[in-house]
Design an enzyme around this catalytic site. Structure first.
Site, short mmCIF file in Angstrom:
data_model
loop_
_atom_site.label_atom_id
_atom_site.label_comp_id
_atom_site.label_asym_id
_atom_site.label_seq_id
_atom_site.Cartn_x
_atom_site.Cartn_y
_atom_site.Cartn_z
CD GLU A 55 56.63 43.53 121.76
OE1 GLU A 55 56.88 44.65 121.25
OE2 GLU A 55 56.81 43.29 122.96
NE ARG B 173 58.83 46.03 119.69
CZ ARG B 173 59.96 45.72 120.31
NH1 ARG B 173 61.12 45.98 119.73
NH2 ARG B 173 59.96 45.14 121.49
CD GLU C 40 59.39 51.15 129.95
OE1 GLU C 40 59.03 50.52 128.94
OE2 GLU C 40 60.55 51.10 130.43
#
Length: 597
Positions: free
Chosen positions: A223, A227, A489
């Site tokens: 992550e 990010r 998505e």
């Protein structure tokens, strides 16, 4: 409801405007307008339609109807329940012809005044420069992002995420115990792309003054990579500001101890201060996860490219070499790999959660290398062929879906996360093994299935996962799968399919999603996920995810922008939608081309 101001003019549908003159019953006192004023009326309406449609879209609250006030002049306000046999028809009565002549003159004066006013407004609009007009349109397109960012700025500044109903900061265990401003870093490139440069500079200043990685905090390697490192690198490439590159390298150095395992497969988590790593307790006997250790390549190759230090490149290439040597059941990559033994864990394969971005990064490693990393392309093609053979099926109702392989059988369930694959298949069509048309069509079929998962809910937002069992198709069955947490998505796939086909259905579907997000997820303090997309009055989860600003709003913005904004032959998006430039690596040691190495 006011529609979310997101679309540029080309993407907005104009509701029909009633421009014709009113129709009245034949009567001796009915006014007869001269042809001159009828022409004035039509001309005024036409001018207003043209300039109204051009300048007042896309916000539906600004759909201006040109009102000549005819109802006030020609149709007296009467009580339809008092003496009217037909309440829908009103007649002008009265013997006083002088009064009617006065009304006719008043009508003519009003039409003339309104016509002159419309012409003056048109002249004022024409005086504006192209830059001023573009600025107005840009302001309209950015309203959702502004609402999300401004409320985070007020109520959650410096925190990782925002609780928009409680109006305070929020965080989860993927970011550890410290407040690292995940939303700021994740949103930077979106702000820049949208032209919100004041907000971008606010974020940059916070990063310069407050972003510190020397904290005793255990974070998710995956992550933080996608990010933070991805976001910082994208901000650097877009703006040229050195601080972003410096911070990205500082963080990457903190992640390197996670690779200190017997196999070189990194731990899922690492303490930024001590360098101690470990895996999630729930992950198949201490295994690392395919989508996590397999989603480092893009960022790490760029780190080596920018710093000249090959250590980052070597770490991710070691992972690739190890995977190439391993047996794969039915040609499929299981989601779990033990970093101590180098053996697969549970035989569970998915293109959704736990597996998804591994396949994405194989394709994008090839694209990012200017299509010279043939090793990555071959691994991608092999994997997709196995996935199509074993996981991709068509339902009784004709919907193509991607199931999950668990212990030798197919589970007919597809997750929202797997909906990204429609865009991936389209992106990888060119360069496939003589199957470009096939994979573009497969991407379109996945997009249709994921749209159905949205369309079959009360909110027109998709659930976290949905089944294809018996009579149930593209619908969530378990209550725990009915939530929507502002995921990107499906919109991501719409954008890729739009770029490659320009089929208007993808903009229409994206607009439907934008309307639904605006209607059901917007709250006074930002945007929140919802707990049940099948309930017309859903409860909110009170979390504004950082990826909503990084991905969902960015993909919506790009869906309604021109193809010249971040063209795909020059930019490759990481799995958090952070754009990184294509690297021309044919003559460097960073290429995955075996001939070069």
């Amino acid at each position: 409801m006011t529609a979310p101001a997101l679309l540029p003019l080309s993407g907005r549908r104009i509701p029909p405007l009633n421009l014709g003159p009113p129709s009245f019953p034949h009567h001796r006192a009915t006014l007869r307008l001269s042809e001159k004023f009828i022409l004035l009326l039509i001309l005024s309406a036409f001018i207003t339609l043209c300039f109204g449609a051009f300048f007042f879209l896309p916000d539906s609250s600004k759909h201006k109807r040109f009102d000549l006030g005819l109802e006030d002049v020609l149709i007296p306000h009467v009580d339809a329940n008092k003496g009217a046999k037909n309440p829908g028809v009103f007649l002008i009565h009265g013997p006083d012809e002088h009064r009617h002549r006065e009304e006719e003159e008043r009508l003519r004066n009003k039409i003339r005044a309104d016509h002159e006013k419309a012409l003056e407004e048109a002249k004022e609009k024409l005086k504006k420069s192209r830059e001023e007009i573009r600025a107005e349109i840009q302001t309209e397109k950015n309203k959702m992002m502004k609402h999300a960012w401004d409320n985070y700025r007020i109520y959650g500044w410096g925190h990782n995420e925002l609780r928009p109903i409680a109006k305070k900061g929020h965080s989860t265990n993927i970011f550890g115990s410290s407040q690292m401003g995940a939303t700021i870093v994740d949103a930077l490139d979106t702000l820049y792309i949208m032209g919100l440069h004041d907000e971008f500079r606010d974020g940059q200043k916070w990063i310069e003054d407050s972003l510190d990685f020397s904290v005793n905090s255990e974070v998710s390697v995956f992550e933080v990579n996608i990010r933070f490192i991805g976001g910082l690198l994208a901000a650097y490439y877009l703006s040229g500001e050195e601080i972003f590159k410096i911070k990205a390298v500082q963080l990457a150095e903190k992640l390197l101890p996670a690779f200190n395992t017997p196999t070189g497969i990194p731990w899922a988590m690492v303490n930024l201060k001590s360098g101690v790593g470990r895996n999630w307790g729930w992950a198949s006997a201490g295994s690392s996860i395919l989508a996590e250790f397999g989603t480092l390549h893009m960022e790490f190759v760029h780190l080596s490219y920018l710093t000249g230090d090959p250590v980052y490149y070597k770490k991710v290439m070691h992972i690739r070499k190890l995977l190439q040597k391993m047996d794969r059941p039915n040609g499929l990559y299981p989601n779990y790999l033990n970093p101590r033994t180098g053996r697969w864990g549970q035989y569970h394969t998915s293109v959704g959660g736990l597996g998804d971005s591994f396949y994405e990064y194989l394709l994008k490693a090839w694209l990012m290398s200017d299509k010279t990393d043939l090793e990555a392309r071959n691994m991608y093609d092999d994997a997709i062929e196995a996935i199509e053979k074993h996981l991709i099926k068509k339902s009784r109702g004709g919907l193509t879906f991607i199931g999950e392989w668990k212990n030798g059988h197919l589970e007919k369930k597809m997750g929202h996360l797997a909906c990204f694959a429609g865009g991936m298949f389209a992106l990888g069509a060119d360069g496939s093994r003589n199957k470009a048309g096939h994979y573009l069509e497969l991407g379109a079929e996945i997009a249709r299935t994921c749209h159905e998962s949205y369309d079959r809910t009360a909110l027109k937002l998709g659930p976290e996962s949905f089944k294809f069992d018996g009579a149930v198709e593209a619908v969530a069955v378990r209550q725990a799968e009915k939530y929507y947490i502002l995921r990107p998505e499906v919109i991501e796939t719409y954008w890729y399919l739009w770029r490659f086909t320009h089929d208007p259905r993808y903009r229409q579907w994206g607009w439907e999603a934008a309307l639904a997000i605006e209607k059901y997820c917007r709250v006074s303090g930002g945007f929140s996920g919802v707990k049940d997309v099948y309930s017309s009055t859903p409860a909110h989860d009170d979390v504004q995810q950082s990826f909503f600003l990084a991905e969902t709003l960015k993909y919506l913005y790009l869906l309604f922008s021109g193809d010249d904004l971040l063209p795909l032959d020059h930019w490759v998006f990481n799995t958090e939608a952070h754009p990184l430039p294509v690297l021309h690596l044919a003559n460097t040691t960073l290429s995955g081309n075996p001939a070069v190495r």
